[in-house]
Design a protein around this motif. Structure first.
Motif, PDB file in Angstrom:
ATOM      1  N   ASP A  57      -0.309   4.089   0.552  1.00 14.74           N
ATOM      2  CA  ASP A  57      -0.926   4.937   1.558  1.00 14.74           C
ATOM      3  C   ASP A  57      -1.591   4.024   2.580  1.00 14.74           C
ATOM      4  O   ASP A  57      -2.560   3.337   2.270  1.00 14.74           O
ATOM      5  CB  ASP A  57      -1.951   5.851   0.879  1.00 14.74           C
ATOM      6  N   PRO A  58      -1.100   3.979   3.816  1.00 16.24           N
ATOM      7  CA  PRO A  58      -1.668   3.069   4.825  1.00 16.24           C
ATOM      8  C   PRO A  58      -3.136   3.342   5.114  1.00 16.24           C
ATOM      9  O   PRO A  58      -3.834   2.478   5.652  1.00 16.24           O
ATOM     10  CB  PRO A  58      -0.793   3.315   6.062  1.00 16.24           C
ATOM     11  N   ASP A  59      -3.627   4.538   4.745  1.00 13.44           N
ATOM     12  CA  ASP A  59      -5.024   4.884   4.986  1.00 13.44           C
ATOM     13  C   ASP A  59      -5.905   4.619   3.773  1.00 13.44           C
ATOM     14  O   ASP A  59      -7.072   4.999   3.766  1.00 13.44           O
ATOM     15  CB  ASP A  59      -5.140   6.362   5.380  1.00 13.44           C
ATOM     16  N   ASP A  60      -5.343   3.990   2.744  1.00 18.60           N
ATOM     17  CA  ASP A  60      -6.108   3.774   1.515  1.00 18.60           C
ATOM     18  C   ASP A  60      -5.755   2.413   0.923  1.00 18.60           C
ATOM     19  O   ASP A  60      -4.730   2.241   0.285  1.00 18.60           O
ATOM     20  CB  ASP A  60      -5.798   4.884   0.508  1.00 18.60           C
ATOM     21  N   GLU A  61      -6.635   1.446   1.113  1.00 16.85           N
ATOM     22  CA  GLU A  61      -6.379   0.094   0.618  1.00 16.85           C
ATOM     23  C   GLU A  61      -6.545  -0.014  -0.896  1.00 16.85           C
ATOM     24  O   GLU A  61      -6.183  -1.027  -1.489  1.00 16.85           O
ATOM     25  CB  GLU A  61      -7.314  -0.897   1.308  1.00 16.85           C
ATOM     26  N   SER A  91       0.837  -1.176   0.000  1.00 16.44           N
ATOM     27  CA  SER A  91       0.000   0.000   0.000  1.00 16.44           C
ATOM     28  C   SER A  91       0.881   1.237   0.000  1.00 16.44           C
ATOM     29  O   SER A  91       1.775   1.382   0.828  1.00 16.44           O
ATOM     30  CB  SER A  91      -0.921   0.004   1.221  1.00 16.44           C
ATOM     31  N   GLN A 151      -2.681  12.310   2.090  1.00 15.49           N
ATOM     32  CA  GLN A 151      -2.973  10.893   2.207  1.00 15.49           C
ATOM     33  C   GLN A 151      -4.440  10.721   2.572  1.00 15.49           C
ATOM     34  O   GLN A 151      -5.132  11.677   2.897  1.00 15.49           O
ATOM     35  CB  GLN A 151      -2.070  10.225   3.259  1.00 15.49           C
ATOM     36  N   GLY A 152      -4.897   9.456   2.510  1.00 16.68           N
ATOM     37  CA  GLY A 152      -6.264   9.154   2.906  1.00 16.68           C
ATOM     38  C   GLY A 152      -7.296   9.792   2.009  1.00 16.68           C
ATOM     39  O   GLY A 152      -7.103   9.981   0.807  1.00 16.68           O
ATOM     40  N   LYS A 157      -6.334  12.889   0.009  1.00 16.17           N
ATOM     41  CA  LYS A 157      -5.537  12.542  -1.175  1.00 16.17           C
ATOM     42  C   LYS A 157      -6.429  12.115  -2.320  1.00 16.17           C
ATOM     43  O   LYS A 157      -6.249  12.560  -3.465  1.00 16.17           O
ATOM     44  CB  LYS A 157      -4.563  11.422  -0.832  1.00 16.17           C
TER      45      LYS A 157
END
Length: 335
Positions: A26-30, A24, A187-188, A191
């Motif tokens: 972005d850890p906040d966006d799978e 990933s 991010q998330g 983003k």
């Protein structure tokens, strides 16, 4: 230097074989996934961000050790566009020969990709691509029946028809938005919203240019290197001081351009003269301020830089078809 020739299915299997290296971005966006390039094809990565259903952003960055030829088959083709920042691509089939190189974009309509060969040159390759399904484009610009404007109907062909393709030089605003995508600071969910906005702006720029080409309009020469950044900086300065904007001469001095280059470049990048752009921006800001219901019409006019309330009212009515006071009262009643 060698040339690797590989069938499309084998090429796809190579990429499937590196699934275990997916990570990933972005850890906040799978739905933001990066895959490492298969070793047999070079070094680098392919990043895929599913922005919404039927809308996917891809960023591909490779160092190819050899030329690569992918032998394709007839297949359905979605709407697609990409911006080639470095590298070169060529597609050859019985139907056509298409190509893009660094500094150009490729714009593909929907239809069928005819059996042929895709060739990517050895060396550095960096591109930003977007895939969207026809129904999504219909929802954006189609009428109530999903029909596109006449100048853009060639972008959506029947499944058995070869797709439309056009390659052209990236405009300054295309370059600007591509760079913003590559250097997205968020991010998330922020983003995703930011990237989707830039992708849709790129789509709008492409559609505008495509329509102009279909209607026979002439395209402008690209700006010189470095001028785009100064033009965008001039726009930012103008909007930061919208209540008391600098003169064109002062703005040109601040961004280190002569007045002619500033006026010509601003019109080319933003599609309007400087103060016409500022005028529209002020009125849009006024509309948003009135919607809050927290300010009087006179206060809004003063805040956005209109010295005369009467002139502001006339300009607002001309743009939005309603007096600002009436607009304010409508939104006050909705709270």
């Amino acid at each position: 230097m060698m040339t690797i020739i590989i069938p499309a299915q084998a090429h796809e299997e190579l990429w499937q074989g590196v699934d275990q290296t997916r990570q990933s971005n972005d850890p906040d966006d799978e739905l933001d996934i990066t895959c490492k390039c298969p070793q047999a094809l070079g070094e680098g990565y392919s990043r895929r961000v599913e922005l919404r259903q039927n809308l996917v952003l891809e960023i591909e960055s490779y160092q190819r050790h050899d030329n690569l030829i992918i032998q394709g088959i007839d297949r359905p083709h979605p709407l697609e566009f990409w911006f080639m920042l470095s590298g070169q691509w060529m597609e050859s089939s019985l139907w056509a020969v298409n190509q893009t190189e660094a500094g150009q974009y490729g714009f593909f309509g929907s239809g069928t990709a005819i059996k042929g060969e895709d060739e990517f040159s050895q060396g550095r390759q960096l591109l930003v691509g977007v895939h969207l399904e026809p129904e999504l484009l219909q929802s954006f610009i189609g009428n109530s029946s999903g029909e596109l404007p006449k100048a853009l109907q060639h972008l959506m062909r029947e499944p058995e028809q070869p797709y439309h393709f056009r390659s052209n030089v990236m405009t300054p605003m295309m370059q600007y938005n591509v760079q913003r995508i590559l250097h997205c600071p968020y991010q998330g969910i922020i983003k995703r919203t930011y990237l989707e906005g830039k992708v849709l702006e790129l789509l709008a720029l492409l559609l505008e240019q495509e329509a102009e080409i279909q209607m026979g309009s002439r395209t402008q020469k690209p700006l010189k290197s470095g001028t785009l950044e100064r033009i965008v900086y001039a726009r930012d300065l103008l909007l930061q001081q919208m209540d008391n904007p600098p003169s064109i001469a002062e703005l040109a001095r601040l961004v280190k351009l002569n007045e002619y280059a500033l006026k010509r470049g601003f019109l080319q990048v933003f599609g309007k003269p400087l103060f016409a752009y500022l005028h529209d921006y002020r009125l849009e800001q006024a509309r948003q301020l009135l919607e809050t219901g927290e300010m009087k019409v006179s206060e809004v006019a003063q805040k956005i830089g209109f010295a005369s309330r009467n002139y502001f009212a006339a300009a607002f009515r001309k743009k939005f078809g309603i007096n600002p006071k009436e607009y304010l009262m409508q939104h006050k009643h909705s709270f």
